[in-house]
Write a protein that holds these residues in place. Structure first.
Motif: not given
Length: 320
Positions: A221-228, A263-272, A310-319
């Protein structure tokens, strides 16, 4: 005995998220014909030529991605549905992706001449960077595993659209072209739900994998994201270098790439983070809409339950 065909029973829900998502998407339903894009013509005529050119290409690119998602992306997700209600939600998502693609043509038909529209679609159908991201995603939709297809879909819904969304949000923040921006805000509201829902379904299946398979898929997933992302940076430079917006757009891209990972339940890749994005753009992402049709008494997001995104609380709720 012949195989039984089962009627969908909305009174017996296996996964309540299916029902909640269906209801949210129905509440958010809209059509492009209700937005008076022609009211933006004065703003459009006063834009510099290079910005008009950029906007045509932006909407051409968005049309291509929505076409891919409506024709191939969502269809590929139906191969692994877990409930009949899930398929119903995907049917809704697929229809609205077609609505999104059609809405850009409504913008073109109002702002552009016939020859300009033909040039935009010729550019869209031949641009190397656009075709590359469509090809990468479609290869996964056609040949990837169940979870790889969900990853590709979330990256499209939650990340790849946003290089194009930036421009109309910028104009909205500068009191220009509010009706074009209204369409984008309605699309944003849909995509927020689409990306969150598909990510939720991904997490259910991902959490059932052995640990070694989880690690392998996460790395993929991370490799695909970085390619894109690398391709998206080139695309962003192509669109925005001449008008000086590139660095602001790249921050926005990285922020939304992190949202896709969330959304996928993974940690962020970028510091932004949201604090790094231009506040004018972040304000435009807010999901309230503003147009009013006084004849049919719709508007302000069609007043359908005053639906919020869907705000941040929705992401948390749906994890999961």
């Amino acid at each position: 005995m012949t195989e039984q065909y089962h009627a969908i029973n909305w009174n017996k829900i296996e996964d309540m998220i299916d029902k909640l998502t269906w209801e949210k998407l129905v509440e958010q339903f809209w059509t492009d014909t209700r937005i008076p894009v022609s009211n933006d013509l004065n703003d459009w005529y006063n834009l510099p030529k290079e910005e008009k050119d950029m906007m045509g290409k932006v909407f051409g690119g968005l049309t291509l991605l929505d076409t891919l998602q409506s024709q191939d992306g969502v269809a590929s997700l139906k191969d692994s549905i877990r409930t009949q209600h899930e398929e119903a939600v995907y049917n809704n998502i697929q229809f609205m992706e077609s609505m999104h693609a059609k809405s850009y043509s409504a913008i073109f038909s109002t702002l552009n001449t016939k020859s300009e529209i033909e040039e935009i679609f010729q550019w869209t159908n031949t641009n190397d960077m656009l075709q590359k991201k469509a090809a990468v995603l479609n290869d996964i939709y056609q040949n990837g595993t169940e979870l790889q297809r969900k990853v590709a879909s979330v990256l499209l819904e939650s990340f790849l659209f946003y290089s194009g969304f930036f421009a109309p949000l910028h104009y909205l923040g500068n009191n220009k072209m509010p009706n074009v921006a209204e369409i984008i805000k309605l699309i944003l509201r849909d995509e927020s739900v689409h990306g969150t829902y598909i990510g939720y379904k991904f997490q259910i299946a991902y959490n059932q994998l052995p640990e070694d398979e989880q690690e392998s898929l996460k790395n993929w997933t991370y490799e695909l994201l970085f390619t894109l992302y690398q391709n998206e940076v080139k695309y962003t430079q192509y669109l925005y270098d001449e008008i000086g917006w590139t660095e602001r757009v790249k921050v926005f891209l990285r922020y939304n790439a992190n949202k896709a990972l969330q959304n996928l339940g993974f940690d962020p890749l970028f510091p932004d983070s949201a604090d790094d994005v231009d506040p004018v753009i972040m304000n435009g992402i807010s999901t309230g809409t503003s147009n009013h049709d006084f004849f049919s008494q719709v508007g302000n997001g069609y007043l359908v339950g005053m639906v919020e995104s869907m705000e941040d609380e929705d992401y948390a709720k749906w994890t999961v």
